[in-house]
Motif scaffolding. Sequence first.
Motif: not given
Length: 373
Positions: A77, A81, A85, A372
Motif C-alpha cells: 500500500r 501511494n 504521489d 491511493r
Amino acid sequence: MAFANDLLCWGQAECTDIDHKRNKIKCKAAGVVRGDTADFEVEYDQLVITVGAKPATFGIPGVAEHGFFLKEVQDARAIRNRIVDCLETASIPGQSPETKKRLLHFVIVGGGPTGVEFSAELHDFLRSDVAKKSFPDMDKECVRISLYEAMPQVLNMFEKQLVQYTEDKFKREGINVHTNTAVIEVGDTCLKTKRKEANEIEEVPYGMLVWVAGIRVQDVAEQFKKALGQQGRSIEINEYCRVKDTQNVWAIGDCTFGALPPTAQVASQQGKYLGRLFNNFAGSSPQALDMHSHCLSQEPFQFKNRGAFAYIGGSQAILQTGSSENPVVLGGHEAYFAYKAAYFSKLLGLRNRLMVGTDWFKTQVFGRDPSRV
Ligand code: NAD
C-alpha cells in the motif's frame, strides 16, 4: 499437545521470546489498540516456529529510513501511494525539469525474482494504466525504471538463457538494468552506487526506491538461534524439521532458509509434512508417545522441486523446471499462462479463488486502479 479440538488463536499477539527450557513463549499485544493486556506467557508441549523473514538492509545507511520494502500488505500500500504521489507531484505546474525527472525515476535495488517481478509489474502499470488512462499528458521520456544488482547478472538461480531473455526484454521495454552495481548509500532524494572493480561513486536522484536486496530472520528467531548457540543466518533444523538441539521445537518456512530456498513452495511442502508427522503421532498408541522415537519411524522431509516461475512483464513469464542437470526452460506468453494456472491452483479455498480471479478479470478489462489506498 493442543491438537485439533483445542485450538487457541490470538491474531494480534506477537511472540517476543522463546524459552525452550521452560516450554514457554512470551507474547505481547501487538495491535494498534492494546487494551489492558500486558506481556503474557503461553505454555506448549510442541512448538512450531513459522515466523518468516524480514527485509535485510545489510546496515547500508539510509535504506531503513528512505527505502520501501515488499514484504507485508502495508508495504504494498505504501509503495502504491508513493508512486501516485510521485506522479501527481511531478504533474503540478511549476516543477523544474530536474525535479520532474527525479520524481519520475523509480529505482529497484536487488535483481532477484522479487526485484525483477516488481520492475515488470511497475513497468506494466506505468506504461499501460498510468500513461494511457490516468496521466495521458505525462512526458513519457521522463518516466524511468532502474534495477540495480550487485552481481554480474539478475535472477541468479535461473538458467543463463532465461536470464538473457529477461534482460533483452527489459532492454527493449526501456527498463535500465545495472548489473555489477551495488547501492551503497540511500539519501531521501538521491542514492549512491558503486560499480564492481571501479572506484567511482555515482549519485543518482530518484523519486521512489524499493529495496528487495535479500532477507534476514525476524528478531525473535535471531534471539532463539543465539540462545541455542546456532551460528548460521537462520534457524537450523534437522531432516524432520525439528530445531537442532531441541526435543519439541520445530521450524519451517523462511525462518529456516539456507539449505533450501525461502520460497512458498518449500514452506508449503514443509507444512504438509509436519501436519502428517503430528497427525501420525496423535494417532499412535500411548506407549509410543515419545516424539523422538516417533520421528525415527517416519520418513524424513524431502523437498520436491516443482520448478520456478518469474513474471517479466507484458503478460510474459519465464519458467524453469526439471533437474539442475537437465533443466526444462520456457519463456514468453505460454510460460505466463502456465504461471497463472499454477498460481491459481495453489490458492486455498473457493472464496480466495473467486476473489483473485475477479481481480485478474477487473485488471484485464479496466486496468489497475491508480488511486491511493
Ligand atoms: P534474493 O536474495 O534472491 O535477491 C536479492 C538480490 O539483491 C541479490 O541478487 C543480491 O546480489 C542483490 N543485492 C544485495 N545487496 C545489494 C546492493 N546493496 N545493491 C544492489 N544489489 C544488491 O531476494 P528476493 O528476490 O527477494 O528473493 C528471496 C527468495 O524468494 C529467493 O529464494 C527467491 O527465489 C524467492 N522468490 C521467488 C519468486 C519466484 O519464484 N517467482 C519470487 C519472489 C521471491
